[in-house]
Scaffold this motif. Structure first.
Motif, PDB file in Angstrom:
ATOM      1  N   UNK A 165     110.725  55.965  82.169  1.00 55.76           N
ATOM      2  CA  UNK A 165     111.581  54.893  81.658  1.00 55.76           C
ATOM      3  C   UNK A 165     111.692  54.966  80.133  1.00 55.76           C
ATOM      4  N   UNK A 166     110.592  55.319  79.480  1.00 52.74           N
ATOM      5  CA  UNK A 166     110.640  55.472  78.024  1.00 52.74           C
ATOM      6  C   UNK A 166     111.612  56.579  77.615  1.00 52.74           C
ATOM      7  N   UNK A 167     111.519  57.706  78.289  1.00 50.63           N
ATOM      8  CA  UNK A 167     112.398  58.831  77.972  1.00 50.63           C
ATOM      9  C   UNK A 167     113.849  58.481  78.239  1.00 50.63           C
ATOM     10  N   UNK A 168     114.091  57.836  79.362  1.00 50.88           N
ATOM     11  CA  UNK A 168     115.470  57.484  79.719  1.00 50.88           C
ATOM     12  C   UNK A 168     116.079  56.535  78.691  1.00 50.88           C
ATOM     13  N   UNK A 169     115.287  55.549  78.294  1.00 47.03           N
ATOM     14  CA  UNK A 169     115.797  54.565  77.337  1.00 47.03           C
ATOM     15  C   UNK A 169     116.114  55.226  75.991  1.00 47.03           C
ATOM     16  N   UNK A 170     115.248  56.103  75.544  1.00 46.61           N
ATOM     17  CA  UNK A 170     115.472  56.779  74.264  1.00 46.61           C
ATOM     18  C   UNK A 170     116.746  57.619  74.304  1.00 46.61           C
ATOM     19  N   UNK A 192     110.192  61.238  68.432  1.00 47.35           N
ATOM     20  CA  UNK A 192     110.049  60.088  69.330  1.00 47.35           C
ATOM     21  C   UNK A 192     108.807  60.234  70.213  1.00 47.35           C
ATOM     22  N   UNK A 193     108.630  61.414  70.814  1.00 50.09           N
ATOM     23  CA  UNK A 193     107.505  61.613  71.732  1.00 50.09           C
ATOM     24  C   UNK A 193     106.178  61.529  70.989  1.00 50.09           C
TER      25      UNK A 193
END
Length: 750
Positions: free
Chosen positions: A266-271, A175-176
């Motif tokens: 926010x990207x990390x949290x959503x994933x 993902x990252x």
């Protein structure tokens, strides 16, 4: 961590996860979704046990099922009984019993881990709650058959199928790597702490084959500056290896700090919410501290510049305290004119050439620096007549000082210690450059006179009674000419001497040793006056305050101690480093002390309050050298990574990275006028750097300090003024004389 209320809906929990909008850099934490296997909240429809006794019985059954790896039965019992998903007795109840300071509730058992936990959090001002909360009631009586060290390791209890660790980590990595370039560098910071804790969980739960495969597969993806840590980590292949391991305790008792922009977060949290990634949720919640800032994400070079310490970057709150870095007002002393000065005064046109230098020195004592602390903020010793005479001599020497610069580099005088057989461990010069001392691995301290004046002891009491105390030359008469020699040997330590420091008045010498003591020696009688006992392990460094009386020491016990020469107990104890304190330095105004550590951080401590007011990260190896600029505004540090980093103390940020040395740097020194920075290294070289240019071109603001968007110019070669190679002598000490001659010292190592 803030407690999560049970029975929340998914939308309510999402609000709870949303990061705060305060501007003070307060803590933001990731939480698992409500009711997920990694989260502390229970499902809304669960029926709670009616009595505490029944709940204890159910918990005991859960422990039995977990011990036998009956995971399906555990899940069914949890769901039917409505118990929290993480039994408190297994995990140390970090999710429900941890304050914002990151202390473990399970740390109150009194073992080495709990002590280290208290030490590591106590002094940090950013940690508002430094005391560990009491353990939850259900912890009483739980795990009585385990050794105490398991309380520290309990966070690594069984979390799930060991095969899934590879899947979870690979999924996050994929993902990252797929996100935009601007976010990838920031999110990649989570790889290292997640890798370490997932590996330790596998080892703790006796999944030896899986842990080895996990390490081999992903260790190569970590940043190169963590290579030493990974080498130590690879030796922890069995659960038995984890007990008492200092590196493990470092990871376990400190939260790894990541500074991430709000968009990347926010990207990390959503994933993680979408994938229900329970293992990663739990590790982030328990072992990471995500410090969110508003603004553009940082580049990889900006992140790499600040990374490398054992616990990640410093929290922004750690560097917000006001630091009074200005110099104290010097007492006014009338400088008598000698014959040479009188002749100059009488000649026409020449007073103006002599006067400006004296006036520039005098201005320092007449004007109060607006950034300086109050004159009486800490009690300082009063000047004796001998101190005043010495200051007068200092002012006279300063009038003859060479002003250094790019075109006028200093002469360098090198003192080589011969036949030391790698036994020389420390060197120091007196401020007036009249004495040099060396500390040795054979537990002795040797003092030499580097002037024609020999070293003499004071006469015996019987002989002193015969002296006319009213005579003008009484100070000469009390010295015993029979004892005159070029050097003296001081015996007393029972282990290698690692640090030495002369007092400003040249009457005393401090030495610290592997034997855990700091000794104060008289340079009048060349005997030990006091042995200060407080450290339980080797003491690596000690230094006198610029005003005398106070001194600082630091060593293997990770605690720096502030002492006064007339007190046998320390006045302050500065605790917070996660590894050995390897070097200590007083700020020029004596209100602050800096400590460098093997945890690859530098901390600045307030002598008055005992608080840590700065945490500086960026070095990739243990720090062995610290130096303050003469004006007190800047600091330089050197480490085993061969880099010299420059720091703005007021803003608490890095402002320069000087590259050139090829081995560990063990000494740094600014010239008396602050124009030149000299560095000495184990690569057998002395390098001179243009400090005035490095600091004059500086542009810092509060935004840079807040977000960490530092812009380090790649100008090491421009700032390097000269490289001076010794034959085969590592440089372990540097000293600028009052006239700006550079003295260097080291042991010849053929």
């Amino acid at each position: 961590m803030a407690a999560v209320q049970s029975g929340q809906s998914e939308t309510e929990e999402e609000k709870e996860i949303k990061p705060e909008t305060s501007n003070d850099g307060s803590r933001t934490e990731l939480r698992p979704p409500a009711g997920s296997p990694g989260g502390p909240a229970s499902s809304p429809g669960a029926v709670k046990p009616s009595a505490p006794g029944e709940e204890e019985t159910l918990r005991a059954v859960l422990r039995f099922l977990q011990k036998n790896n009956l995971s399906e039965s555990v899940e069914i019992l949890r769901r039917e009984a409505g118990l929290p998903d993480e039994p408190e007795d297994q995990t140390g109840s970090e999710s429900s019993g941890t304050g914002s300071g990151g202390q473990e509730a399970g740390g109150g058992v009194g073992d080495a881990g709990s002590l280290l936990s208290r030490v590591s959090a106590a002094p940090t001002p950013a940690a508002a709650t430094v005391a560990a909360p009491p353990p939850p009631p259900s912890k009483v009586g739980a795990g009585d058959d385990r050794p105490d060290v398991n309380v520290v390791l309990s966070a690594y209890s069984q979390q799930g199928d060991p095969v899934l660790y590879d899947v979870y980590y690979s999924g996050l990595k994929k993902f990252i790597e797929s996100v935009l370039d601007c976010h990838r560098a920031e999110l990649s910071q989570v790889f290292y702490p997640l890798f370490v804790h997932m590996y330790l969980e596998l080892v703790y739960n006796n999944h030896e084959a899986e842990s080895k495969a996990f390490f081999e597969k992903f260790s190569g993806d970590q940043e190169c500056y963590y290579a030493d840590d990974l080498r130590i980590l690879s030796s922890l292949s069995k659960k038995e290896h984890m007990r008492g391991n200092e590196t493990l305790l470092d990871f376990r008792t400190s939260k790894f700090v990541l500074r991430i922009s709000r968009d990347s977060y926010q990207l990390l949290k959503r994933h993680l919410q979408e994938r229900q990634n329970n293992q990663i949720w739990t590790i982030i919640q328990e072992h990471l501290y995500i410090d969110i800032f508003d603004g553009m994400p940082r580049s990889k070079s900006q992140i790499d510049a600040m990374s490398g310490s054992l616990a990640g970057e410093a929290k922004r709150d750690s560097n917000k305290a006001k630091v009074f870095y200005g110099l104290l007002k010097e007492p006014e002393i009338e400088v008598p004119l000698d014959d040479e000065d009188e002749e100059v005064e009488n000649e026409e046109g020449k007073p103006k050439k002599k006067k400006p230098k004296k006036d520039s020195l005098g201005n320092k004592s007449k004007k109060q620096d607006p950034n300086a602390p109050q004159q009486n903020r800490i009690p300082l010793p009063e000047l004796k007549d001998s101190d005043k005479l010495d200051k007068i001599m200092n002012l006279k020497e300063a009038t003859k000082r060479v002003r250094l610069g790019r075109d006028t580099l200093p002469s360098i005088c090198f003192y080589s210690f011969l036949n030391a057989y790698q036994g020389l461990t420390a060197v120091d010069f007196t401020d007036d450059s009249s004495l040099i001392a060396g500390g040795y691995a054979d537990s002795t301290v040797r003092v030499w006179s580097v002037t024609p004046k020999k070293l003499r002891r004071v006469k015996s009491a019987a002989d002193l009674s015969l002296i006319d105390k009213e005579s003008d030359d009484v100070l000469e008469r009390i010295m015993d000419e029979k004892t005159a020699s070029e050097s003296k040997i001081l015996h007393g330590h029972s282990g290698p001497v690692y640090g030495i420091s002369f007092s400003p008045d040249r009457n005393y010498l401090l030495s610290c040793s592997e034997d855990g003591t700091v000794r104060l020696w008289s340079l009048q009688t060349f005997t030990c006056l006091v042995g200060y006992k407080g450290h339980n392990y080797p003491v690596w460094d000690t230094q006198f305050s610029p005003y005398g009386y106070y001194f600082i020491s630091g060593g293997h016990d990770r605690v720096a101690r502030l002492w006064a020469t007339d007190h046998y107990q320390p006045l302050r104890m500065f605790a917070g480093h996660l590894a050995d304190i390897t070097c200590t330095r007083f700020h020029p105004n004596s209100n602050y002390v800096a400590t460098g550590s093997s945890d690859r951080t530098i901390r600045l401590w307030d002598v008055l309050t005992g608080n840590c007011v700065r945490i500086l990260t960026g070095h990739k190896g243990p720090i062995h050298a610290i130096a303050f600029s003469p004006n007190g505004k800047f600091m330089a540090s050197g480490a085993t990574d061969g880099r010299v980093l420059l720091w703005d103390i007021g803003h608490g940020i890095m402002i320069g990275d000087l590259k050139g040395h090829t081995d560990a740097i063990y000494t740094l020194k600014f010239s008396r006028d602050g124009e030149i920075l000299a560095s000495g290294s184990m690569d057998n070289t002395v390098r001179l750097w243009d400090a005035s240019k490095a600091f004059d071109e500086l542009e810092t603001d509060d935004f840079t300090a807040t977000t960490g968007h530092i812009h380090l110019p790649e100008n090491s070669q421009e700032l390097l003024l000269g490289t001076y190679l010794t034959k085969a002598t590592p440089v372990i000490h540097l000293h600028f004389t009052r006239r700006n001659l550079l003295l260097a010292a080291g042991a010849y190592n053929p």
